[in-house]
Write a protein that holds these residues in place. Sequence first.
Motif, PDB file in Angstrom:
ATOM      1  N   UNK A  39       0.831  -1.203   0.000  1.00 13.17           N
ATOM      2  CA  UNK A  39       0.000   0.000   0.000  1.00 13.17           C
ATOM      3  C   UNK A  39       0.866   1.254   0.000  1.00 13.17           C
ATOM      4  N   UNK A  40       1.822   1.323   0.939  1.00 10.54           N
ATOM      5  CA  UNK A  40       2.773   2.418   0.953  1.00 10.54           C
ATOM      6  C   UNK A  40       3.947   2.042   1.844  1.00 10.54           C
ATOM      7  N   UNK A  41       5.136   2.369   1.376  1.00 10.37           N
ATOM      8  CA  UNK A  41       6.355   2.088   2.134  1.00 10.37           C
ATOM      9  C   UNK A  41       7.463   2.984   1.592  1.00 10.37           C
ATOM     10  N   UNK A  42       8.578   3.008   2.313  1.00 11.08           N
ATOM     11  CA  UNK A  42       9.734   3.784   1.873  1.00 11.08           C
ATOM     12  C   UNK A  42      10.704   2.853   1.156  1.00 11.08           C
ATOM     13  N   UNK A  53      -1.163   3.121  -2.879  1.00  5.40           N
ATOM     14  CA  UNK A  53      -1.833   4.369  -2.519  1.00  5.40           C
ATOM     15  C   UNK A  53      -1.188   5.567  -3.203  1.00  5.40           C
ATOM     16  N   UNK A  54       0.138   5.563  -3.287  1.00  2.29           N
ATOM     17  CA  UNK A  54       0.860   6.661  -3.944  1.00  2.29           C
ATOM     18  C   UNK A  54       0.437   6.752  -5.407  1.00  2.29           C
ATOM     19  N   UNK A  55       0.409   5.623  -6.077  1.00  7.82           N
ATOM     20  CA  UNK A  55       0.065   5.622  -7.499  1.00  7.82           C
ATOM     21  C   UNK A  55      -1.399   5.997  -7.728  1.00  7.82           C
ATOM     22  N   UNK A  62      -3.604  13.477 -11.731  1.00  6.68           N
ATOM     23  CA  UNK A  62      -3.415  13.690 -13.165  1.00  6.68           C
ATOM     24  C   UNK A  62      -4.738  14.034 -13.856  1.00  6.68           C
ATOM     25  N   UNK A  63      -5.836  13.557 -13.283  1.00  2.00           N
ATOM     26  CA  UNK A  63      -7.160  13.827 -13.858  1.00  2.00           C
ATOM     27  C   UNK A  63      -7.719  15.176 -13.424  1.00  2.00           C
ATOM     28  N   UNK A 239      -5.537  -1.320 -13.773  1.00  2.00           N
ATOM     29  CA  UNK A 239      -4.126  -1.572 -14.088  1.00  2.00           C
ATOM     30  C   UNK A 239      -3.264  -1.514 -12.832  1.00  2.00           C
ATOM     31  N   UNK A 240      -3.572  -0.584 -11.923  1.00  4.01           N
ATOM     32  CA  UNK A 240      -2.816  -0.487 -10.676  1.00  4.01           C
ATOM     33  C   UNK A 240      -3.097  -1.675  -9.764  1.00  4.01           C
ATOM     34  N   UNK A 241      -4.349  -2.116  -9.730  1.00  2.00           N
ATOM     35  CA  UNK A 241      -4.680  -3.325  -8.958  1.00  2.00           C
ATOM     36  C   UNK A 241      -3.888  -4.499  -9.487  1.00  2.00           C
ATOM     37  N   UNK A 242      -3.818  -4.633 -10.814  1.00  2.00           N
ATOM     38  CA  UNK A 242      -3.041  -5.711 -11.433  1.00  2.00           C
ATOM     39  C   UNK A 242      -1.557  -5.598 -11.092  1.00  2.00           C
ATOM     40  N   UNK A 243      -1.034  -4.368 -11.169  1.00  2.00           N
ATOM     41  CA  UNK A 243       0.389  -4.142 -10.903  1.00  2.00           C
ATOM     42  C   UNK A 243       0.788  -4.583  -9.505  1.00  2.00           C
TER      43      UNK A 243
END
Length: 248
Positions: A39-42, A53-55, A62-63, A239-243
């Motif tokens: 989800x999020x990490x450094x 979450x970042x993506x 962007x939208x 696409x992000x879910x897939x990634x």
Amino acid sequence: MKRFLTAVAVTVLVSGAAVAADLGGAHLKVGSDTTSPPMESVDPATGKIVGFDVDVVNAICAKINCTAEFVTTGWDGIFAALQQGEFDLVASGVSITDERKKSMDFTNPYIVTGQAVLMRVEDQGLTIDDFKAQGKKLSAQANTTDAMVAADAVGKDNVIAYDTFSASVIALRNKDVDGVVINGANSAAYEREFAGELVVGIQELESDPLGLVFRKGDPTVDAFNEGLAAIKEDGSLDQLVDKYFGIN
């Protein structure tokens, strides 16, 4: 795991709509705990905050014409920091609950996951009924929906809450507890990190919709809902879910 990922893919709840929102290039600070991959990490190599979450936030921006700067913030103080204006929103795998909605505003859910139990490999096969019958201990990060799910599952007396999620995992590895309640979105990352030692033994305890969090009454949430609808509609969210959660 395929069952979990299928559930994610078909239960993202947003309504299709044309994007009209334009935040005029606003630069938004985003609070995040950054300790819960994917989800999020450094990223240890670059020091940058990365993850699903970042993506998602960047795709929405962007939208709707904004930029996002993620800020690492401890979970215990993250909502207070939001209220105090230290950042503009929170993106940290936050579950949408009726209690939280009393004091903050959420976007529509951008993903729905099922909470799971991480356990030692030798205990694989145990059920929640086994945990209750044998008095086994569950752990979770304090002040999270995971902790509430754990208490509902085995009773409050059989739950040990830790200040951080990593402390819960350490307790499991040290055999101080027998399982850790974890958001299903994070479970595969911990199975990979501790392959051969820890495994997700129980899946889909409860459905857990996640949303981005804003201060109560912040009109920006409407713009984010429009952007969220747009990335669902054009396939970017899938696409992000897939990634991040797809089976390779």
